[in-house]
Design a protein around this motif. Structure first.
Motif, short mmCIF file in Angstrom:
data_model
loop_
_atom_site.label_atom_id
_atom_site.label_comp_id
_atom_site.label_asym_id
_atom_site.label_seq_id
_atom_site.Cartn_x
_atom_site.Cartn_y
_atom_site.Cartn_z
N ILE A 14 0.84 -1.21 0.00
CA ILE A 14 0.00 0.00 0.00
C ILE A 14 0.87 1.25 0.00
O ILE A 14 2.06 1.19 0.29
CB ILE A 14 -0.91 0.04 1.24
N ALA A 15 0.25 2.38 -0.32
CA ALA A 15 0.92 3.66 -0.17
C ALA A 15 0.69 4.15 1.26
O ALA A 15 -0.34 3.88 1.84
CB ALA A 15 0.35 4.67 -1.16
N ALA A 16 1.67 4.84 1.81
CA ALA A 16 1.53 5.34 3.18
C ALA A 16 2.25 6.68 3.31
O ALA A 16 3.14 6.99 2.52
CB ALA A 16 2.12 4.35 4.18
N ASP A 17 1.82 7.45 4.30
CA ASP A 17 2.50 8.71 4.59
C ASP A 17 3.94 8.43 5.01
O ASP A 17 4.30 7.29 5.34
CB ASP A 17 1.78 9.44 5.72
N GLY A 18 4.74 9.49 5.05
CA GLY A 18 6.12 9.37 5.50
C GLY A 18 6.22 9.07 6.98
O GLY A 18 5.28 9.33 7.75
N ILE A 22 3.69 9.93 10.27
CA ILE A 22 3.12 8.83 11.06
C ILE A 22 3.49 9.00 12.53
O ILE A 22 2.64 8.88 13.42
CB ILE A 22 3.58 7.46 10.52
N LEU A 23 4.75 9.28 12.80
CA LEU A 23 5.20 9.46 14.17
C LEU A 23 4.52 10.67 14.82
O LEU A 23 4.12 10.63 15.99
CB LEU A 23 6.72 9.61 14.23
N ALA A 24 4.34 11.76 14.07
CA ALA A 24 3.67 12.95 14.60
C ALA A 24 2.22 12.63 14.97
O ALA A 24 1.73 13.07 16.02
CB ALA A 24 3.73 14.09 13.59
N PHE A 29 -1.86 11.21 19.15
CA PHE A 29 -2.72 10.22 19.80
C PHE A 29 -2.32 10.01 21.24
O PHE A 29 -3.16 10.00 22.13
CB PHE A 29 -2.70 8.88 19.05
N GLN A 30 -1.03 9.84 21.49
CA GLN A 30 -0.57 9.59 22.86
C GLN A 30 -0.97 10.72 23.79
O GLN A 30 -1.40 10.47 24.92
CB GLN A 30 0.94 9.39 22.89
#
Length: 72
Positions: A14-18, A22-24, A29-30
């Protein structure tokens, strides 16, 4: 993080964000989850000791709520 992102993309096809984005989002979320749990009466230690199924359910709740920065 980049290696994990790249491995997931290659395995899922699949394609995914960088990785940085993702970490941001995970950091957002945390923060949201931590504040939500504090408001519900959990201690810092309780929050750090949450189970996988509870964490995944909270991630879905956060996503369904539009990925807010603070609990709504």
């Amino acid at each position: 993080m980049r290696k994990v992102r790249n491995w997931l993309v290659s395995e899922a096809g699949i394609a995914a964000d960088g990785a940085t984005r993702i970490l941001a989002r995970y950091t957002d979320f945390q923060g949201w989850y931590f504040e939500k749990q504090l408001a519900a009466g959990f201690s810092d230690e309780d929050i750090k000791d949450y189970g996988t199924s509870e964490l995944l359910a909270a991630m879905m709740e956060w996503k369904d709520a539009g990925q807010p920065i603070l609990p709504g």
